[in-house]
Design a protein around this motif. Structure first.
Motif, mmCIF file in Angstrom:
data_model
loop_
_atom_site.group_PDB
_atom_site.id
_atom_site.type_symbol
_atom_site.label_atom_id
_atom_site.label_comp_id
_atom_site.label_asym_id
_atom_site.label_seq_id
_atom_site.Cartn_x
_atom_site.Cartn_y
_atom_site.Cartn_z
ATOM 1 N N TRP A 52 -61.450 -8.581 -37.095
ATOM 2 C CA TRP A 52 -62.007 -7.864 -38.091
ATOM 3 C C TRP A 52 -63.308 -7.147 -37.832
ATOM 4 O O TRP A 52 -64.105 -7.329 -36.883
ATOM 5 C CB TRP A 52 -62.491 -9.083 -39.189
ATOM 6 N N SER A 53 -63.331 -5.887 -38.318
ATOM 7 C CA SER A 53 -64.482 -4.969 -38.168
ATOM 8 C C SER A 53 -64.538 -3.867 -39.175
ATOM 9 O O SER A 53 -63.512 -4.040 -40.048
ATOM 10 C CB SER A 53 -64.279 -4.394 -36.733
ATOM 11 N N SER A 54 -65.589 -2.977 -39.252
ATOM 12 C CA SER A 54 -65.582 -2.082 -40.203
ATOM 13 C C SER A 54 -65.895 -0.622 -39.311
ATOM 14 O O SER A 54 -66.557 -0.725 -38.091
ATOM 15 C CB SER A 54 -66.863 -2.304 -41.140
ATOM 16 N N PRO A 55 -65.567 0.450 -39.971
ATOM 17 C CA PRO A 55 -66.035 1.560 -39.164
ATOM 18 C C PRO A 55 -67.489 1.880 -38.789
ATOM 19 O O PRO A 55 -67.551 2.244 -37.558
ATOM 20 C CB PRO A 55 -65.452 2.725 -40.189
ATOM 21 N N PHE A 56 -68.250 1.157 -39.619
ATOM 22 C CA PHE A 56 -69.979 1.261 -39.093
ATOM 23 C C PHE A 56 -69.940 0.346 -38.045
ATOM 24 O O PHE A 56 -70.596 0.598 -37.127
ATOM 25 C CB PHE A 56 -70.442 0.429 -40.751
ATOM 26 N N ILE A 57 -69.341 -0.866 -37.848
ATOM 27 C CA ILE A 57 -69.444 -1.696 -36.745
ATOM 28 C C ILE A 57 -68.908 -1.119 -35.641
ATOM 29 O O ILE A 57 -69.345 -1.107 -34.269
ATOM 30 C CB ILE A 57 -69.070 -3.043 -37.014
ATOM 31 N N THR A 58 -67.715 -0.367 -35.712
ATOM 32 C CA THR A 58 -67.016 0.152 -34.647
ATOM 33 C C THR A 58 -67.743 1.386 -33.974
ATOM 34 O O THR A 58 -67.926 1.506 -32.679
ATOM 35 C CB THR A 58 -65.542 0.576 -34.975
ATOM 36 N N VAL A 59 -68.258 2.134 -34.863
ATOM 37 C CA VAL A 59 -68.869 3.299 -34.430
ATOM 38 C C VAL A 59 -70.304 3.265 -33.964
ATOM 39 O O VAL A 59 -70.558 3.805 -32.882
ATOM 40 C CB VAL A 59 -69.054 4.457 -35.698
ATOM 41 N N LEU A 60 -70.812 2.213 -34.503
ATOM 42 C CA LEU A 60 -72.250 2.109 -34.007
ATOM 43 C C LEU A 60 -72.051 0.869 -32.621
ATOM 44 O O LEU A 60 -73.211 0.753 -32.026
ATOM 45 C CB LEU A 60 -73.323 1.483 -34.887
ATOM 46 N N GLY A 61 -70.867 0.438 -32.596
ATOM 47 C CA GLY A 61 -70.925 -0.712 -31.444
ATOM 48 C C GLY A 61 -71.637 -1.924 -31.603
ATOM 49 O O GLY A 61 -72.240 -2.375 -30.667
ATOM 50 N N LEU A 62 -71.902 -2.536 -32.839
ATOM 51 C CA LEU A 62 -72.640 -3.444 -33.104
ATOM 52 C C LEU A 62 -71.986 -4.754 -33.137
ATOM 53 O O LEU A 62 -70.519 -4.743 -32.723
ATOM 54 C CB LEU A 62 -72.873 -3.523 -34.573
ATOM 55 N N PHE A 111 -59.170 5.008 -41.585
ATOM 56 C CA PHE A 111 -58.198 4.884 -40.382
ATOM 57 C C PHE A 111 -58.881 4.662 -39.002
ATOM 58 O O PHE A 111 -58.262 4.291 -38.093
ATOM 59 C CB PHE A 111 -57.325 6.215 -40.188
ATOM 60 N N ILE A 112 -60.261 4.532 -39.096
ATOM 61 C CA ILE A 112 -60.971 4.299 -37.946
ATOM 62 C C ILE A 112 -60.693 2.725 -37.384
ATOM 63 O O ILE A 112 -60.621 2.650 -36.257
ATOM 64 C CB ILE A 112 -62.463 4.299 -38.218
ATOM 65 N N THR A 113 -60.722 1.889 -38.832
ATOM 66 C CA THR A 113 -60.439 0.567 -38.235
ATOM 67 C C THR A 113 -59.207 0.123 -39.107
ATOM 68 O O THR A 113 -59.405 -0.506 -40.311
ATOM 69 C CB THR A 113 -61.671 -0.458 -38.513
ATOM 70 N N PRO A 114 -57.978 0.465 -39.148
ATOM 71 C CA PRO A 114 -57.080 0.079 -39.842
ATOM 72 C C PRO A 114 -56.840 -1.453 -39.847
ATOM 73 O O PRO A 114 -56.786 -2.052 -39.097
ATOM 74 C CB PRO A 114 -55.627 0.833 -39.462
ATOM 75 N N GLY A 115 -56.391 -1.846 -41.073
ATOM 76 C CA GLY A 115 -56.000 -3.408 -41.119
ATOM 77 C C GLY A 115 -55.213 -3.616 -42.492
ATOM 78 O O GLY A 115 -54.564 -2.597 -43.254
ATOM 79 N N ALA A 160 -69.778 7.435 -52.706
ATOM 80 C CA ALA A 160 -69.778 6.011 -52.705
ATOM 81 C C ALA A 160 -68.499 5.566 -52.225
ATOM 82 O O ALA A 160 -68.452 4.670 -51.485
ATOM 83 C CB ALA A 160 -69.908 5.515 -54.231
ATOM 84 N N LEU A 161 -67.318 6.456 -52.494
ATOM 85 C CA LEU A 161 -65.982 6.179 -51.805
ATOM 86 C C LEU A 161 -66.175 6.015 -50.326
ATOM 87 O O LEU A 161 -65.778 5.273 -49.568
ATOM 88 C CB LEU A 161 -64.989 7.097 -52.543
ATOM 89 N N VAL A 162 -66.747 7.183 -49.671
ATOM 90 C CA VAL A 162 -66.905 7.385 -48.379
ATOM 91 C C VAL A 162 -67.769 6.141 -47.701
ATOM 92 O O VAL A 162 -67.143 5.551 -46.754
ATOM 93 C CB VAL A 162 -67.417 8.632 -47.903
ATOM 94 N N LEU A 163 -68.731 5.699 -48.454
ATOM 95 C CA LEU A 163 -69.546 4.602 -48.004
ATOM 96 C C LEU A 163 -68.862 3.246 -48.022
ATOM 97 O O LEU A 163 -68.823 2.447 -46.977
ATOM 98 C CB LEU A 163 -70.909 4.630 -48.718
ATOM 99 N N PHE A 164 -68.098 3.086 -49.048
ATOM 100 C CA PHE A 164 -67.173 2.063 -49.306
ATOM 101 C C PHE A 164 -66.239 2.036 -48.089
ATOM 102 O O PHE A 164 -66.167 0.554 -47.548
ATOM 103 C CB PHE A 164 -66.174 1.913 -50.565
ATOM 104 N N THR A 165 -65.467 2.864 -47.783
ATOM 105 C CA THR A 165 -64.540 2.603 -46.622
ATOM 106 C C THR A 165 -65.268 2.639 -45.427
ATOM 107 O O THR A 165 -64.741 2.214 -44.472
ATOM 108 C CB THR A 165 -63.488 3.935 -46.513
ATOM 109 N N PHE A 166 -66.465 3.447 -45.233
ATOM 110 C CA PHE A 166 -67.199 3.148 -43.849
ATOM 111 C C PHE A 166 -67.747 1.654 -43.569
ATOM 112 O O PHE A 166 -67.927 1.223 -42.667
ATOM 113 C CB PHE A 166 -68.388 4.205 -43.923
#
Length: 157
Positions: free
Chosen positions: A105-115, A31-35, A88-94
């Protein structure tokens, strides 16, 4: 017939709780980056829900109680398989790159770290793929460990 019970292990209880809670955390991370993938998750809800219910049944009958199935075998492999699936599920969604119609388009990883989205979307997509197949592998391994434990329990009881 004698009913045999084993002492309840706090490690087994903690692992059982983690196996049940980690898939819920994975959904929350998504839900951090819904799509559109979130929409697909909801459409595949019956299949995913059935898999989750089966996971809860395996964790509950395997880790909880004095007659838990994993108490009759060495539970270390089952702990690794169950926790590996959840992590692995948490990492998949992250790492899952997802977006909507606006080309955001983004991922929670990109959004949280501001990459930078363009620079990291391929890398995170690849990591999501690896985590997805790892989650499936750990799930199948957990089923096998649970079946072995049930068989060992039936021999002893």
């Amino acid at each position: 017939m004698t009913i045999i019970s084993r002492p309840v292990s706090s490690a087994n209880t903690a692992t059982g709780v983690a196996v049940i809670v980690l898939p819920i955390i994975a959904i929350a991370v998504k839900f951090i980056t819904p799509g559109w993938m979130l929409v697909i998750f909801f459409y595949a809800g019956i299949l995913l829900g059935a898999g989750y219910v089966f996971l809860v049944v395996m964790a509950a009958s395997g880790f909880f109680g004095r007659r838990a199935a994993f108490a009759f075998v060495s539970p270390s492999r089952a702990r690794i398989a169950g926790l590996g699936h959840g992590i692995a599920l948490v990492l998949f969604t992250f790492f899952l790159v997802d977006g909507g119609d606006n080309d955001d388009w983004s991922s929670p990883f990109i959004t949280v770290l501001g990459l930078d989205r363009d620079a990291f979307s391929d890398v995170t997509g690849g990591l999501a793929g690896v985590a997805f197949f790892a989650a499936i592998g750990f799930y199948v391994w957990f089923i096998v460990e649970w079946a072995i434990a049930l068989r060992a329990k039936r021999r002893v009881v």
